[in-house]
Design a protein around this motif. Sequence first.
Motif, mmCIF file in Angstrom:
data_model
loop_
_atom_site.group_PDB
_atom_site.id
_atom_site.type_symbol
_atom_site.label_atom_id
_atom_site.label_comp_id
_atom_site.label_asym_id
_atom_site.label_seq_id
_atom_site.Cartn_x
_atom_site.Cartn_y
_atom_site.Cartn_z
ATOM 1 N N UNK A 97 0.890 -1.268 0.042
ATOM 2 C CA UNK A 97 0.108 -0.019 -0.061
ATOM 3 C C UNK A 97 0.852 1.303 -0.093
ATOM 4 N N UNK A 98 1.992 1.348 0.748
ATOM 5 C CA UNK A 98 2.990 2.362 0.578
ATOM 6 C C UNK A 98 4.232 1.997 0.784
ATOM 7 N N UNK B 43 17.296 5.089 -10.304
ATOM 8 C CA UNK B 43 16.958 5.854 -8.891
ATOM 9 C C UNK B 43 17.132 4.920 -7.739
ATOM 10 N N UNK B 44 17.627 5.084 -6.715
ATOM 11 C CA UNK B 44 17.488 4.262 -5.448
ATOM 12 C C UNK B 44 16.975 4.765 -4.172
ATOM 13 N N UNK B 45 16.274 3.930 -3.774
ATOM 14 C CA UNK B 45 15.738 4.278 -2.233
ATOM 15 C C UNK B 45 16.850 4.272 -1.048
ATOM 16 N N UNK B 46 16.607 5.616 -0.697
ATOM 17 C CA UNK B 46 17.496 5.650 0.760
ATOM 18 C C UNK B 46 16.777 5.523 2.197
ATOM 19 N N UNK B 47 15.760 6.069 2.065
ATOM 20 C CA UNK B 47 15.108 6.090 3.505
ATOM 21 C C UNK B 47 13.699 6.550 3.217
ATOM 22 N N UNK B 48 13.009 6.291 4.480
ATOM 23 C CA UNK B 48 11.509 6.956 4.313
ATOM 24 C C UNK B 48 10.834 7.301 5.695
ATOM 25 N N UNK B 93 10.829 13.045 -2.141
ATOM 26 C CA UNK B 93 9.654 12.754 -2.691
ATOM 27 C C UNK B 93 8.507 12.900 -1.438
ATOM 28 N N UNK B 94 7.513 13.287 -1.253
ATOM 29 C CA UNK B 94 6.342 13.296 -0.463
ATOM 30 C C UNK B 94 5.260 12.621 -0.888
ATOM 31 N N UNK B 95 4.332 12.158 0.029
ATOM 32 C CA UNK B 95 3.268 11.821 -0.218
ATOM 33 C C UNK B 95 2.234 11.855 0.956
ATOM 34 N N UNK B 96 0.801 11.601 0.835
ATOM 35 C CA UNK B 96 0.054 11.787 2.096
ATOM 36 C C UNK B 96 -0.399 10.550 2.303
ATOM 37 N N UNK B 97 -0.780 10.166 3.615
ATOM 38 C CA UNK B 97 -0.656 9.083 4.306
ATOM 39 C C UNK B 97 -2.432 8.525 4.039
ATOM 40 N N UNK B 98 -3.005 9.550 4.028
ATOM 41 C CA UNK B 98 -4.570 9.189 3.847
ATOM 42 C C UNK B 98 -5.046 8.274 2.640
ATOM 43 N N UNK B 99 -4.120 8.335 1.564
ATOM 44 C CA UNK B 99 -4.514 7.481 0.422
ATOM 45 C C UNK B 99 -3.250 6.291 0.413
ATOM 46 N N UNK B 101 -3.773 3.192 -0.560
ATOM 47 C CA UNK B 101 -4.070 2.116 -1.808
ATOM 48 C C UNK B 101 -3.500 3.102 -2.961
ATOM 49 N N UNK B 102 -3.577 4.257 -3.193
ATOM 50 C CA UNK B 102 -3.208 4.853 -4.264
ATOM 51 C C UNK B 102 -1.920 5.909 -3.981
ATOM 52 N N UNK B 103 -1.120 5.687 -3.162
ATOM 53 C CA UNK B 103 -0.255 6.550 -2.984
ATOM 54 C C UNK B 103 0.871 6.959 -3.874
ATOM 55 N N UNK B 104 0.678 8.326 -4.286
ATOM 56 C CA UNK B 104 1.727 8.783 -5.229
ATOM 57 C C UNK B 104 2.428 9.595 -4.730
ATOM 58 N N UNK B 105 3.948 9.304 -4.850
ATOM 59 C CA UNK B 105 4.866 10.163 -4.450
ATOM 60 C C UNK B 105 5.296 11.323 -5.530
ATOM 61 N N UNK B 106 5.262 12.357 -4.953
ATOM 62 C CA UNK B 106 5.587 13.615 -5.667
ATOM 63 C C UNK B 106 7.032 14.100 -5.287
#
Lengths: 113, 116
Positions: A97-98, B43-48, B93-99, B101-106
């Motif tokens: 999901x994320x 592009x490689x992920x570092x942290x969240x 990149x950032x995204x909203x937690x409220x979505x 199932x359709x998380x979109x990273x900006x």
Amino acid sequence: DQQVKQNSPSLSVQEGRISILNCDYTNSMFDYFLWYKKYPAEGPTFLISISSIKDKNEDGRFTVFLNKSAKHLSLHIVPSQPGDSAVYFCAVRPGGSQGNLIFGKGTKLSVKP
Amino acid sequence: EAGVTQFPSHSVIEKGQTVTLRCDPISGHDNLYWYRRVMGKEIKFLLHFVKESKQDESGMPNNRFLAERTGGTYSTLKVQPAELEDSGVYFCASSQVEEPLRETQYFGPGTRLLVL
């Protein structure tokens, strides 16, 4: 070892024709796939996504196809426009999901007028 | 609505120096990610981060990299001391937690780091 592969570093297409960008992945457990577009000196911009419960998702001129048995997805752009010239990245989100994205190396699309 | 911003846009430093990159996410976005693209590679992920907490830092290459997000707003990524192989483009990149199932990273425009 790469988990998401975009084997074509570049693609050149005539304006008005179809552009097909391909992507392969290695892990059959991946269930959410995305395409991002990137212009020079900018960050990637989300384009379209698909979950593993579907095999096709369409948004205007952009369609993503998913072939789970082949672990392959493709992005179709039709008709292609010069403004579509950019680097296209395929990505998967292994966390469901994320969470973090795993990207391919990208394919540079050039659409010639 | 303002997008993700990153500062500086470019940084050229010498090996052994320290550099701090800053990311301001979209207002209200709880998720914040750092990624890196080394020349010619993916592009490689570092942290969240979720708010001020580190959710996943499995992509951090080594302990020369330190990320913080005090107060859950902007984030900094410090490289100390910098090595030649740290050169690349660092994206936030950032995204909203409220979505979820359709998380979109900006994504932000990136910081281009060159270590000489």
